[in-house]
Design a protein around this motif. Structure first.
Motif, PDB file in Angstrom:
ATOM      1  N   LYS A  43      31.457  47.346 -48.543  1.00 41.58           N
ATOM      2  CA  LYS A  43      31.410  48.486 -47.626  1.00 41.58           C
ATOM      3  C   LYS A  43      32.738  49.237 -47.696  1.00 41.58           C
ATOM      4  O   LYS A  43      33.764  48.746 -47.234  1.00 41.58           O
ATOM      5  CB  LYS A  43      31.152  47.963 -46.217  1.00 41.58           C
ATOM      6  N   LEU A 117      25.768  57.507 -47.403  1.00 36.71           N
ATOM      7  CA  LEU A 117      25.163  56.291 -46.866  1.00 36.71           C
ATOM      8  C   LEU A 117      24.257  55.625 -47.900  1.00 36.71           C
ATOM      9  O   LEU A 117      24.296  54.402 -48.076  1.00 36.71           O
ATOM     10  CB  LEU A 117      24.377  56.616 -45.594  1.00 36.71           C
ATOM     11  N   PHE A 122      30.729  54.018 -46.026  1.00 34.78           N
ATOM     12  CA  PHE A 122      30.797  54.188 -44.578  1.00 34.78           C
ATOM     13  C   PHE A 122      31.471  55.532 -44.322  1.00 34.78           C
ATOM     14  O   PHE A 122      32.687  55.662 -44.472  1.00 34.78           O
ATOM     15  CB  PHE A 122      31.606  53.050 -43.939  1.00 34.78           C
ATOM     16  N   VAL A 140      22.508  60.739 -40.745  1.00 35.53           N
ATOM     17  CA  VAL A 140      22.286  59.323 -40.466  1.00 35.53           C
ATOM     18  C   VAL A 140      20.801  59.049 -40.248  1.00 35.53           C
ATOM     19  O   VAL A 140      20.246  58.073 -40.767  1.00 35.53           O
ATOM     20  CB  VAL A 140      23.100  58.870 -39.239  1.00 35.53           C
ATOM     21  N   TYR A 143      18.870  58.836 -43.393  1.00 35.81           N
ATOM     22  CA  TYR A 143      19.143  57.603 -44.130  1.00 35.81           C
ATOM     23  C   TYR A 143      18.435  56.395 -43.514  1.00 35.81           C
ATOM     24  O   TYR A 143      17.923  55.539 -44.246  1.00 35.81           O
ATOM     25  CB  TYR A 143      20.651  57.366 -44.149  1.00 35.81           C
ATOM     26  N   LEU A 144      18.392  56.302 -42.196  1.00 35.70           N
ATOM     27  CA  LEU A 144      17.857  55.110 -41.541  1.00 35.70           C
ATOM     28  C   LEU A 144      16.335  55.019 -41.673  1.00 35.70           C
ATOM     29  O   LEU A 144      15.644  56.039 -41.647  1.00 35.70           O
ATOM     30  CB  LEU A 144      18.212  55.123 -40.052  1.00 35.70           C
ATOM     31  N   ARG A 148      14.077  52.298 -36.820  1.00 38.96           N
ATOM     32  CA  ARG A 148      15.341  51.814 -36.265  1.00 38.96           C
ATOM     33  C   ARG A 148      15.845  52.736 -35.163  1.00 38.96           C
ATOM     34  O   ARG A 148      15.869  53.955 -35.305  1.00 38.96           O
ATOM     35  CB  ARG A 148      16.392  51.683 -37.360  1.00 38.96           C
ATOM     36  N   ALA A 242      21.339  50.644 -34.680  1.00 34.26           N
ATOM     37  CA  ALA A 242      22.428  51.228 -35.457  1.00 34.26           C
ATOM     38  C   ALA A 242      23.202  52.171 -34.549  1.00 34.26           C
ATOM     39  O   ALA A 242      22.646  52.699 -33.566  1.00 34.26           O
ATOM     40  CB  ALA A 242      21.901  51.975 -36.674  1.00 34.26           C
ATOM     41  N   TYR A 244      26.068  55.476 -34.346  1.00 35.87           N
ATOM     42  CA  TYR A 244      26.892  56.564 -34.872  1.00 35.87           C
ATOM     43  C   TYR A 244      27.943  56.879 -33.803  1.00 35.87           C
ATOM     44  O   TYR A 244      27.615  57.137 -32.657  1.00 35.87           O
ATOM     45  CB  TYR A 244      26.019  57.785 -35.193  1.00 35.87           C
ATOM     46  N   LYS A 285      27.018  47.054 -35.569  1.00 34.41           N
ATOM     47  CA  LYS A 285      25.935  47.994 -35.845  1.00 34.41           C
ATOM     48  C   LYS A 285      26.423  49.384 -36.261  1.00 34.41           C
ATOM     49  O   LYS A 285      25.617  50.286 -36.498  1.00 34.41           O
ATOM     50  CB  LYS A 285      25.043  48.128 -34.610  1.00 34.41           C
ATOM     51  N   VAL A 287      27.402  52.402 -38.331  1.00 31.17           N
ATOM     52  CA  VAL A 287      27.081  52.831 -39.694  1.00 31.17           C
ATOM     53  C   VAL A 287      27.853  54.065 -40.126  1.00 31.17           C
ATOM     54  O   VAL A 287      27.969  54.344 -41.321  1.00 31.17           O
ATOM     55  CB  VAL A 287      25.567  53.103 -39.855  1.00 31.17           C
ATOM     56  N   SER A 288      28.418  54.820 -39.157  1.00 30.29           N
ATOM     57  CA  SER A 288      29.066  56.076 -39.514  1.00 30.29           C
ATOM     58  C   SER A 288      29.851  56.584 -38.311  1.00 30.29           C
ATOM     59  O   SER A 288      29.535  56.236 -37.167  1.00 30.29           O
ATOM     60  CB  SER A 288      28.013  57.102 -39.939  1.00 30.29           C
TER      61      SER A 288
END
Length: 322
Positions: A43, A117, A122, A140, A143-144, A148, A242, A244, A285, A287-288
């Protein structure tokens, strides 16, 4: 994205020279989003600039944040690269807007976030106005996987839940996200930390309540209220899949962050918000993330750029995040 994308400028990162890569500028590598690149091993964080303050102008704030990404990089390179740091820091360049086509900049930034992503990075977005948040969310969400639950944590003086009307702006990103979630069948999971009663009209407090926003007011970062605030935030984090994270630098007192679009002495200090920031960084969790509203035109002695750099430095060295 191609017409607004500008590759990274390694020359912006400067600092002391060392024999063992002891400083951040010695650990930078570039990623060009116009071409396929080898996925990172593990990562790896990647800076991605949003050089746009059209949203600030539309929201009647002080222009100048379009230069935020460059000012941030100039200050960041001098910081030390410690043992806990990841294996390098990537720079993916900027989305730069030279016209009033804010929506085009948001779309381009969104595409770049999704690409980073998917490639295993990251993203750490650097603004620019806080309209970066709507663009970042879209990237985001693209991407997910559909099922989720995405939680948004915003450290900010303002809810930024204003109606965009016919022209989205830096005060409307989370209202736009809420509306998009409703249209696309996603839940709206939003926490606003450090929000101030002297910075938001009643209609926004009412709207936050209607949208079930987790609200931690400025005064709830202090004293005995802090533990209750931490508990509320940790419960919020447990209920999503997740996260953000977005940090609007105007949430800090102007004693620490004079170089923002809407400065105020009534904001919080860095150490007052740190326990809640660490709760987000440690939730497993994240992610960004991004930082918004860095405005070097008003940044006395580069204090705000230094604050932004120190916040990212803490993220880069947070145990177990990378």
């Amino acid at each position: 994205m191609k017409d607004l994308y500008h590759p990274a400028e390694p020359s912006l990162f400067t600092g002391r020279e060392s024999a063992n890569r002891a400083y951040l500028h010695e650990n930078i590598r570039t990623v060009d989003l116009r071409s396929e690149s080898t996925p990172p091993t593990g990562k790896v964080p990647a800076l991605f600039g949003y050089a746009c303050d059209e949203g600030v102008r539309r929201n009647l704030g002080r222009p100048g944040a379009a230069e935020g990404p460059r000012a941030f990089r100039r200050g960041l390179g001098k910081l030390p690269w410690l043992q806990e740091a990841p294996d390098g820091l990537a720079d993916a360049g900027d989305i730069r807007l030279d016209t009033d086509r804010l929506e085009s900049a948001q779309q381009a930034f969104s595409e770049g976030i999704a690409q980073l992503l998917r490639s295993g990075y990251f993203p750490i977005g650097i603004g620019g106005g806080h309209d970066i948040a709507f663009a970042h969310y879209k990237g985001v969400r693209t991407y997910l996987p559909t099922g989720r639950k995405l939680g948004i944590v915003n450290f900010d003086a303002h809810f930024d839940l204003r109606s965009p009307g016919d022209a989205p702006h830096s005060g409307s990103p989370f209202f736009q996200i809420a509306r998009t979630c409703e249209q696309e069948g996603f839940g709206f999971h939003y926490a606003c930390i450090g929000v101030r009663r002297d910075a938001n009209p009643q209609v926004l407090w009412d709207r936050a309540k209607e949208l079930s926003v987790l609200t931690v007011a400025r005064e709830e970062l202090l004293g005995s209220a802090l533990q209750a605030s931490l508990k509320k935030l940790k419960t919020f984090l447990k209920r999503v899949d997740a996260v953000y994270l977005t940090i609007d630098l105007d949430g800090f007192s102007s004693a620490y962050a004079p170089g923002v679009s809407a400065a105020s002495p009534m904001g919080y200090s860095p150490w007052e918000m740190m326990p809640l920031l660490d709760a987000v960084l440690g939730c497993g969790k994240l992610v960004s993330m991004d930082l918004a509203e860095l405005n070097p035109a008003f940044d006395t002695d580069g204090q705000t750029a230094a604050l932004a750099g120190s916040l990212v430095h803490r993220v880069l060295h947070y145990p177990g995040l990378f």
